[in-house]
Write a protein that holds these residues in place. Structure first.
Motif, mmCIF file in Angstrom:
data_model
loop_
_atom_site.group_PDB
_atom_site.id
_atom_site.type_symbol
_atom_site.label_atom_id
_atom_site.label_comp_id
_atom_site.label_asym_id
_atom_site.label_seq_id
_atom_site.Cartn_x
_atom_site.Cartn_y
_atom_site.Cartn_z
ATOM 1 N N TRP A 156 39.557 41.678 37.942
ATOM 2 C CA TRP A 156 39.505 41.715 36.478
ATOM 3 C C TRP A 156 39.698 40.330 35.880
ATOM 4 O O TRP A 156 39.098 39.999 34.852
ATOM 5 C CB TRP A 156 40.564 42.683 35.955
ATOM 6 N N LEU B 53 47.382 50.459 41.589
ATOM 7 C CA LEU B 53 46.596 49.235 41.444
ATOM 8 C C LEU B 53 47.091 48.178 42.424
ATOM 9 O O LEU B 53 48.281 48.099 42.724
ATOM 10 C CB LEU B 53 46.700 48.712 40.011
ATOM 11 N N THR B 54 46.181 47.378 42.939
ATOM 12 C CA THR B 54 46.520 46.354 43.918
ATOM 13 C C THR B 54 46.131 44.976 43.389
ATOM 14 O O THR B 54 45.553 44.846 42.311
ATOM 15 C CB THR B 54 45.782 46.597 45.247
ATOM 16 N N SER C 93 37.235 43.968 42.303
ATOM 17 C CA SER C 93 38.100 45.004 41.721
ATOM 18 C C SER C 93 37.767 46.397 42.236
ATOM 19 O O SER C 93 38.629 47.262 42.285
ATOM 20 C CB SER C 93 37.998 44.976 40.192
ATOM 21 N N GLU D 35 42.439 44.553 42.261
ATOM 22 C CA GLU D 35 42.040 44.900 40.902
ATOM 23 C C GLU D 35 42.371 43.771 39.924
ATOM 24 O O GLU D 35 41.529 43.360 39.118
ATOM 25 C CB GLU D 35 42.731 46.188 40.446
ATOM 26 N N TYR D 36 43.583 43.267 40.009
ATOM 27 C CA TYR D 36 43.995 42.226 39.071
ATOM 28 C C TYR D 36 43.194 40.940 39.284
ATOM 29 O O TYR D 36 42.838 40.257 38.312
ATOM 30 C CB TYR D 36 45.492 41.967 39.209
ATOM 31 N N GLN E 6 36.991 49.261 34.688
ATOM 32 C CA GLN E 6 35.765 48.711 35.289
ATOM 33 C C GLN E 6 34.551 49.041 34.423
ATOM 34 O O GLN E 6 33.715 48.172 34.147
ATOM 35 C CB GLN E 6 35.586 49.303 36.686
ATOM 36 N N ARG F 7 41.465 52.772 36.680
ATOM 37 C CA ARG F 7 40.653 51.665 37.201
ATOM 38 C C ARG F 7 39.180 51.893 36.896
ATOM 39 O O ARG F 7 38.432 50.934 36.675
ATOM 40 C CB ARG F 7 40.886 51.465 38.697
ATOM 41 N N SER G 200 38.835 47.821 46.749
ATOM 42 C CA SER G 200 39.927 48.576 47.350
ATOM 43 C C SER G 200 39.556 50.049 47.554
ATOM 44 O O SER G 200 40.216 50.758 48.308
ATOM 45 C CB SER G 200 41.192 48.469 46.490
ATOM 46 N N TYR G 201 38.497 50.521 46.886
ATOM 47 C CA TYR G 201 38.038 51.896 47.024
ATOM 48 C C TYR G 201 36.789 51.997 47.894
ATOM 49 O O TYR G 201 36.234 53.076 48.057
ATOM 50 C CB TYR G 201 37.748 52.497 45.640
ATOM 51 N N ASP H 287 43.586 59.157 42.679
ATOM 52 C CA ASP H 287 44.083 57.872 42.188
ATOM 53 C C ASP H 287 44.958 57.187 43.235
ATOM 54 O O ASP H 287 45.547 57.846 44.093
ATOM 55 C CB ASP H 287 44.883 58.090 40.896
ATOM 56 N N GLN H 288 45.011 55.872 43.166
ATOM 57 C CA GLN H 288 45.881 55.069 44.010
ATOM 58 C C GLN H 288 46.508 53.982 43.148
ATOM 59 O O GLN H 288 45.965 53.618 42.100
ATOM 60 C CB GLN H 288 45.077 54.412 45.154
#
Length: 255
Positions: free
Chosen positions: A137, A129-130, A194, A133-134, A61, A57, A197-198, A126-127
């Motif tokens: 993006w 993708l959710t 995106s 992100e999609y 990004q 990710r 989530s972090y 890492d986690q």
């Protein structure tokens, strides 16, 4: 993370103030936008390099920010070289202290818009993708294409000798009056989504990236200046007034 933001800020303002010295001596603004986009590319690349993990990710990004910076920077630099000057700086380039304010503001703007990406690139672990992100993006992709296509259409329009002194109302410009700015707002909104989530706690204040972009373009240096200039040039042209009345300023299909 603090180390990443601190080093980024130091590099950012070091570049802007160094460029200010050169620009003041030469009394030119021709590389102002190029310095801004180039700094964005450099800080994004460095923040990714400083993180030993470099998860997927973060790479995506960072690639999006770098693609934006390279395209827009080269486009604006080419345009100002062709025009010979940027009228935003008509009352600034000969006054070093005023010029310093502009370069400092650019440094602040860069840190603000890059904040979600710099924070994301400082993270480890890492986690999966959710949907965030999609979604982000996708927004970036739509915004990037809108901005690039709008710039291309306007450049092609003005390069046609038959259109000298005319205003563009074709292509994306027939749908909204400022499609390039709509694209800019969308792509920075996407990059915040995106990264979100972090983000946690105060890091969510990095929403200032799309918010500041929208405010600058709609209230300060973007649309207000262009529309004021447009009224000076074509304010007595019935076709221009008709275009203003019938074409949404920024959001399609909203009059």
């Amino acid at each position: 993370m603090g180390n990443t933001l601190g080093k980024s800020a130091a590099i950012d303002f070091g570049i802007q103030w160094s460029c200010w010295i050169v620009a003041s001596l030469l009394k030119t603004e021709k590389f102002y936008d190029l310095a801004g986009s180039g700094t964005a590319v450099l800080l994004t690349a460095l923040s990714l390099h400083w993180n030993q993990e470099k998860i997927l990710r973060q790479k995506i990004q960072s690639g999006m920010v770098i693609a934006w910076g390279l395209r827009l920077g080269l486009f604006l630099f080419t345009r100002v070289l062709k025009a010979g000057k940027d009228r935003r700086f008509n009352n600034v380039r000969d006054h070093p202290l005023r010029f310093f304010v502009y370069w400092t503001i650019q440094g602040i703007w860069l840190m603000a818009i890059l904040l979600p990406t710099l924070i994301l690139n400082s993270k480890t672990g890492d986690q999966p993708l959710t949907i965030k992100e999609y979604t982000g993006w996708s927004l970036w992709g739509i915004g990037f294409l809108l901005e690039a296509l709008a710039d291309h259409q306007k450049t092609r329009f003005h390069n046609n000798p038959e259109n000298q002194g005319k205003f563009i109302t074709s292509g994306l410009w027939s749908i909204v009056r400022h499609p390039n700015y709509l694209g800019e707002i969308l792509l920075w909104s996407g990059l915040y989504v995106s990264a979100s989530s972090y983000l946690s706690g105060w890091e969510r204040a990095s929403v200032i990236s799309p918010v500041l972009t929208a405010l600058l373009l709609t209230k300060v240096s973007g649309i207000p200046l262009l529309e004021k200039s447009g009224m000076r040039r074509w304010g007595e042209d019935p076709q221009y007034l008709k275009y203003l009345k019938e074409t949404p300023k920024l959001i399609p299909f909203l009059w």
